[in-house]
Design a protein around this motif. Structure first.
Motif, PDB file in Angstrom:
ATOM      1  N   SER A  43       0.817  -1.218   0.000  1.00 34.81           N
ATOM      2  CA  SER A  43       0.000   0.000   0.000  1.00 34.81           C
ATOM      3  C   SER A  43       0.847   1.263   0.000  1.00 34.81           C
ATOM      4  CB  SER A  43      -0.951  -0.010   1.199  1.00 34.81           C
ATOM      5  OG  SER A  43      -0.236   0.003   2.417  1.00 34.81           O
ATOM      6  N   GLN A  44       2.044   1.226   0.603  1.00 34.88           N
ATOM      7  CA  GLN A  44       2.880   2.429   0.632  1.00 34.88           C
ATOM      8  C   GLN A  44       3.441   2.760  -0.746  1.00 34.88           C
ATOM      9  OE1 GLN A  44       5.794   2.864   3.753  1.00 34.88           O
ATOM     10  NE2 GLN A  44       4.414   2.040   5.289  1.00 34.88           N
ATOM     11  N   ILE A  45       3.670   1.769  -1.583  1.00 31.08           N
ATOM     12  CA  ILE A  45       4.058   2.057  -2.962  1.00 31.08           C
ATOM     13  C   ILE A  45       2.948   2.844  -3.648  1.00 31.08           C
ATOM     14  CG2 ILE A  45       4.548   1.031  -5.215  1.00 31.08           C
ATOM     15  CD1 ILE A  45       5.943  -1.256  -3.752  1.00 31.08           C
ATOM     16  N   GLY A 170      11.896   2.767   1.939  1.00 29.30           N
ATOM     17  CA  GLY A 170      12.900   2.986   0.910  1.00 29.30           C
ATOM     18  C   GLY A 170      12.447   2.495  -0.454  1.00 29.30           C
ATOM     19  N   LEU A 171      11.831   1.312  -0.475  1.00 35.39           N
ATOM     20  CA  LEU A 171      11.306   0.784  -1.732  1.00 35.39           C
ATOM     21  C   LEU A 171      10.180   1.660  -2.279  1.00 35.39           C
ATOM     22  CD1 LEU A 171      11.175  -3.098  -1.166  1.00 35.39           C
ATOM     23  CD2 LEU A 171      12.438  -1.885  -2.954  1.00 35.39           C
ATOM     24  N   ALA A 172       9.291   2.084  -1.379  1.00 34.58           N
ATOM     25  CA  ALA A 172       8.153   2.892  -1.816  1.00 34.58           C
ATOM     26  C   ALA A 172       8.618   4.220  -2.408  1.00 34.58           C
ATOM     27  CB  ALA A 172       7.202   3.126  -0.639  1.00 34.58           C
ATOM     28  N   VAL A 173       9.567   4.878  -1.741  1.00 36.44           N
ATOM     29  CA  VAL A 173      10.042   6.177  -2.213  1.00 36.44           C
ATOM     30  C   VAL A 173      10.853   6.026  -3.496  1.00 36.44           C
ATOM     31  CG1 VAL A 173      11.524   8.137  -1.631  1.00 36.44           C
ATOM     32  CG2 VAL A 173      10.013   7.178   0.092  1.00 36.44           C
ATOM     33  N   THR A 174      11.503   4.881  -3.687  1.00 37.49           N
ATOM     34  CA  THR A 174      12.294   4.652  -4.897  1.00 37.49           C
ATOM     35  C   THR A 174      11.411   4.235  -6.067  1.00 37.49           C
ATOM     36  OG1 THR A 174      14.178   3.962  -3.531  1.00 37.49           O
ATOM     37  CG2 THR A 174      14.240   3.387  -5.861  1.00 37.49           C
ATOM     38  N   VAL A 175      10.509   3.291  -5.826  1.00 37.26           N
ATOM     39  CA  VAL A 175       9.700   2.719  -6.907  1.00 37.26           C
ATOM     40  C   VAL A 175       8.483   3.579  -7.233  1.00 37.26           C
ATOM     41  CG1 VAL A 175       8.295   0.727  -7.582  1.00 37.26           C
ATOM     42  CG2 VAL A 175      10.458   0.384  -6.370  1.00 37.26           C
ATOM     43  N   GLY A 176       7.796   4.070  -6.185  1.00 40.72           N
ATOM     44  CA  GLY A 176       6.542   4.793  -6.388  1.00 40.72           C
ATOM     45  C   GLY A 176       6.638   5.965  -7.341  1.00 40.72           C
ATOM     46  N   PRO A 177       7.552   6.927  -7.117  1.00 43.97           N
ATOM     47  CA  PRO A 177       7.642   8.071  -8.032  1.00 43.97           C
ATOM     48  C   PRO A 177       7.963   7.680  -9.470  1.00 43.97           C
ATOM     49  CG  PRO A 177       8.754   8.558  -5.965  1.00 43.97           C
ATOM     50  CD  PRO A 177       8.401   7.109  -5.926  1.00 43.97           C
ATOM     51  N   VAL A 179       7.185   4.824 -11.000  1.00 45.28           N
ATOM     52  CA  VAL A 179       5.962   4.255 -11.583  1.00 45.28           C
ATOM     53  C   VAL A 179       4.949   5.353 -11.889  1.00 45.28           C
ATOM     54  CG1 VAL A 179       3.983   2.748 -11.118  1.00 45.28           C
ATOM     55  CG2 VAL A 179       6.290   2.017 -10.469  1.00 45.28           C
ATOM     56  N   ALA A 180       4.824   6.327 -10.981  1.00 48.70           N
ATOM     57  CA  ALA A 180       3.880   7.425 -11.190  1.00 48.70           C
ATOM     58  C   ALA A 180       4.224   8.201 -12.460  1.00 48.70           C
ATOM     59  CB  ALA A 180       3.885   8.356  -9.982  1.00 48.70           C
ATOM     60  N   PHE A 189      -3.797  10.524 -15.463  1.00 48.70           N
ATOM     61  CA  PHE A 189      -3.889  10.655 -14.009  1.00 48.70           C
ATOM     62  C   PHE A 189      -4.923   9.700 -13.401  1.00 48.70           C
ATOM     63  CE2 PHE A 189      -2.275  14.835 -15.372  1.00 48.70           C
ATOM     64  CZ  PHE A 189      -1.127  14.886 -14.603  1.00 48.70           C
ATOM     65  N   ALA A 190      -6.078   9.592 -14.006  1.00 53.48           N
ATOM     66  CA  ALA A 190      -7.156   8.804 -13.412  1.00 53.48           C
ATOM     67  C   ALA A 190      -6.745   7.344 -13.241  1.00 53.48           C
ATOM     68  CB  ALA A 190      -8.422   8.905 -14.267  1.00 53.48           C
ATOM     69  N   TRP A 191      -6.147   6.765 -14.273  1.00 53.58           N
ATOM     70  CA  TRP A 191      -5.723   5.364 -14.183  1.00 53.58           C
ATOM     71  C   TRP A 191      -4.571   5.194 -13.198  1.00 53.58           C
ATOM     72  CZ3 TRP A 191      -8.740   1.663 -15.980  1.00 53.58           C
ATOM     73  CH2 TRP A 191      -9.637   1.972 -16.997  1.00 53.58           C
ATOM     74  N   THR A 192      -3.763   6.229 -13.066  1.00 51.75           N
ATOM     75  CA  THR A 192      -2.678   6.178 -12.078  1.00 51.75           C
ATOM     76  C   THR A 192      -3.248   6.141 -10.667  1.00 51.75           C
ATOM     77  OG1 THR A 192      -1.242   7.417 -13.584  1.00 51.75           O
ATOM     78  CG2 THR A 192      -0.588   7.334 -11.265  1.00 51.75           C
ATOM     79  N   TYR A 193      -4.234   6.999 -10.395  1.00 45.28           N
ATOM     80  CA  TYR A 193      -4.888   6.967  -9.078  1.00 45.28           C
ATOM     81  C   TYR A 193      -5.561   5.620  -8.834  1.00 45.28           C
ATOM     82  CZ  TYR A 193      -4.473  12.096  -9.234  1.00 45.28           C
ATOM     83  OH  TYR A 193      -4.015  13.386  -9.309  1.00 45.28           O
ATOM     84  N   LEU A 194      -6.161   5.062  -9.896  1.00 40.60           N
ATOM     85  CA  LEU A 194      -6.860   3.783  -9.751  1.00 40.60           C
ATOM     86  C   LEU A 194      -5.902   2.684  -9.303  1.00 40.60           C
ATOM     87  CD1 LEU A 194      -9.486   2.189 -10.035  1.00 40.60           C
ATOM     88  CD2 LEU A 194      -8.906   1.806 -12.447  1.00 40.60           C
ATOM     89  N   LEU A 195      -4.646   2.736  -9.747  1.00 44.85           N
ATOM     90  CA  LEU A 195      -3.681   1.742  -9.299  1.00 44.85           C
ATOM     91  C   LEU A 195      -3.480   1.825  -7.789  1.00 44.85           C
ATOM     92  CD1 LEU A 195      -1.589  -0.454  -9.827  1.00 44.85           C
ATOM     93  CD2 LEU A 195       0.081   1.342 -10.306  1.00 44.85           C
ATOM     94  N   ASP A 196      -3.464   3.043  -7.242  1.00 44.67           N
ATOM     95  CA  ASP A 196      -3.337   3.191  -5.789  1.00 44.67           C
ATOM     96  C   ASP A 196      -4.556   2.613  -5.083  1.00 44.67           C
ATOM     97  OD1 ASP A 196      -2.511   3.878  -3.245  1.00 44.67           O
ATOM     98  OD2 ASP A 196      -2.988   6.005  -3.449  1.00 44.67           O
ATOM     99  N   VAL A 197      -5.740   2.812  -5.657  1.00 38.32           N
ATOM    100  CA  VAL A 197      -6.949   2.214  -5.076  1.00 38.32           C
ATOM    101  C   VAL A 197      -6.783   0.698  -4.948  1.00 38.32           C
ATOM    102  CG1 VAL A 197      -9.415   1.782  -5.426  1.00 38.32           C
ATOM    103  CG2 VAL A 197      -8.472   4.050  -5.892  1.00 38.32           C
ATOM    104  N   LEU A 198      -6.243   0.083  -5.982  1.00 39.23           N
ATOM    105  CA  LEU A 198      -6.058  -1.369  -5.972  1.00 39.23           C
ATOM    106  C   LEU A 198      -4.963  -1.787  -4.992  1.00 39.23           C
ATOM    107  CD1 LEU A 198      -6.285  -2.061  -9.820  1.00 39.23           C
ATOM    108  CD2 LEU A 198      -8.083  -2.333  -8.097  1.00 39.23           C
ATOM    109  N   LEU A 199      -3.849  -1.067  -4.995  1.00 39.29           N
ATOM    110  CA  LEU A 199      -2.748  -1.421  -4.097  1.00 39.29           C
ATOM    111  C   LEU A 199      -3.118  -1.199  -2.644  1.00 39.29           C
ATOM    112  CD1 LEU A 199       0.329   0.017  -6.060  1.00 39.29           C
ATOM    113  CD2 LEU A 199      -0.416  -2.359  -5.896  1.00 39.29           C
ATOM    114  N   PHE A 200      -3.954  -0.197  -2.371  1.00 42.14           N
ATOM    115  CA  PHE A 200      -4.334   0.114  -1.000  1.00 42.14           C
ATOM    116  C   PHE A 200      -5.089  -1.035  -0.348  1.00 42.14           C
ATOM    117  CE2 PHE A 200      -4.625   3.749   1.923  1.00 42.14           C
ATOM    118  CZ  PHE A 200      -5.461   3.220   2.899  1.00 42.14           C
TER     119      PHE A 200
END
Length: 444
Positions: A43-45, A170-177, A179-180, A189-200
């Motif tokens: 979820s942090q990613i 560390g992984l989240a801060v390295t990988v997340g940005p 991927v974004a 943007f919308a599909w990017t936010y949707l990925l967070d909905v799924l990961l959360f």
């Protein structure tokens, strides 16, 4: 604490190369912690993806850097308030329920963000408001989970658990940005936010499967008196108080990230690419220190370890400032088209060292806070921890910006790093009680 056989199993002494690597004993000995850690890691990613995507979205809507910076300002107040309120809630109610409710609120805010993005809403206030709600809910959830962990693990496993959490961040801060950036550029943007909905949704896996965890000892209503009582506790808890003070010193004087854009444009060259390298270097250093954190679990004088780690953080920050000073004096004014590669490499190494030292400090500060604070006040101490984490870097950004404007770009990291190292050396000699803190006999 979890009474399961796994949690009660003795910790085996590791030898050879395995002793250098991160200790995975918490994952093996507490299935509840393992599920919580896996859920948080995933979820942090997603959370980092959304943080970057919202900033890019606001900039696309407004073409204003100021509008992007206001995102942090909008979130700061709710985060500070949530730190106090969330800690009080965690010490008054079933912590599993508090974490679950706030997770639902955070998930709903990301879902609403996704919906308005699909609808093409161009007004920026809904994005500000939803980002603030998400930040506040994440603060309460984080403070509550911090109070839960000592109930799932034996005290000797808390450093390893903190190191695992450092790896997650560390992984989240390295990988997340990264991927974004790719997703925003390719699918929007919308599909990017949707990925967070799924990961959360992974966060629910860890929280929902927890047992009921009610605070031990005397409990108070979650009101102002509860917050005041926690501040009174802090006055008579020098070791817990020191973890906050030491962290504030590091963050106020050692937060040079506001100079990264100008450093990339005027001193080191390379523009946005250099800014990305500098930002990633700090995260990579933290990640590597987490991966090789095995020896940290054997340290008894954790207060002394915090002091030395913060001093090392100051030295590495000062080295970054020295690179800026030396490069600016030797090369004059660079440009985004002409990066000075050796200087960028040296700056990246210095920031990686700072990230590693900061992570080591965080491991021991987290361990002291979780082990030394009594369970009936632990939630409020975790909430105060989030207040410090939210407020300290903002003050540091303001100070660094002012010093850079008055003196030069090299001044905030060089002078600030020297101040941190100097203060820590003084505290090493004067704050004798904290230096003698014994992990085998934790005392607040």
């Amino acid at each position: 604490m979890d009474d399961s056989p796994e949690a009660a199993a003795p910790q085996k002494r590791r030898r050879g190369l395995g002793a250098l690597l991160v200790d995975l004993s918490p994952l093996r000995q507490s299935p509840a912690f393992a599920r919580l850690w896996i859920g948080s890691s995933v979820s942090q990613i997603g959370a980092q993806i959304t943080i970057v995507a919202v900033g890019l979205h606001i900039y696309e809507l407004t073409q204003s850097t100021l509008a992007v910076s206001l995102l942090a300002l909008w979130a700061l107040g709710p985060m500070i308030l949530a730190g106090f309120v969330g800690g009080a809630l965690a010490d008054a109610f079933d912590r599993r329920r508090v974490a679950l409710i706030t997770a639902v609120v955070g998930w709903a805010s990301i879902g609403a963000l996704t919906l308005i993005a699909f609808l093409g809403v161009e007004a920026i206030w809904p994005y500000y408001a939803l980002a603030a709600v998400n930040a506040a809910s994440a603060t309460i959830k984080g403070a509550t989970q911090g109070a839960i962990l000592p109930r799932l693990l034996s005290p000797q496993l808390l450093p390893a658990a903190a190191a695992l959490s450092g790896i997650t961040m560390g992984l989240a801060v390295t990988v997340g940005p990264a991927v974004a950036g790719v997703l925003v550029a390719t699918v929007g943007f919308a599909w990017t936010y949707l990925l967070d909905v799924l990961l959360f949704t992974a966060a629910f896996f860890g929280i929902f499967t927890l047992p009921s965890i009610r605070p031990e000892g005397a409990r108070r209503a979650a009101g102002l008196s509860s917050v005041v009582e926690s501040l009174r506790f802090l006055r008579r808890a020098p070791n817990v108080r020191a973890t906050f003070v030491w962290d504030l010193i590091a963050m106020i004087f050692g937060t040079p990230r506001v100079v990264y854009p100008a450093a990339g444009a005027l001193v080191l060259g390379g523009g946005p690419v250099t800014v990305g390298i500098l930002t990633a270097s700090f995260a990579v250093g933290a990640l590597l220190s987490g991966l090789f954190s095995g020896p940290l679990g054997t340290v008894r004088r954790q207060g002394r370890a915090v002091t030395l780690a913060v001093a090392a953080f100051g030295v590495c920050t000062a080295l970054f400032g020295t690179v800026l000073l030396g490069t600016g004096a030797a090369e004059g004014v660079a440009s985004p088209q002409t990066p000075i590669v050796p200087a960028i490499v040296l700056a990246g190494i210095a920031l990686a060292g700072a990230g590693a030292a900061d992570n080591v400090s965080a491991v021991f500060r987290t361990t002291i806070l979780q082990a030394a604070a009594p369970d009936d006040v632990r939630g409020r101490m975790q909430g105060l921890f989030y207040v410090v984490v939210a407020g300290g870097p903002r003050v540091g950004d303001l100070l660094a910006g002012a010093v850079a404007t008055l003196i030069a770009l090299w001044a905030p990291p060089l002078l600030g790093g020297l101040v941190i190292a100097g203060v820590m050396l003084v505290l090493l000699r004067t704050a004798r009680g904290f230096q003698r803190y014994d992990a085998h006999r934790p005392a607040p």
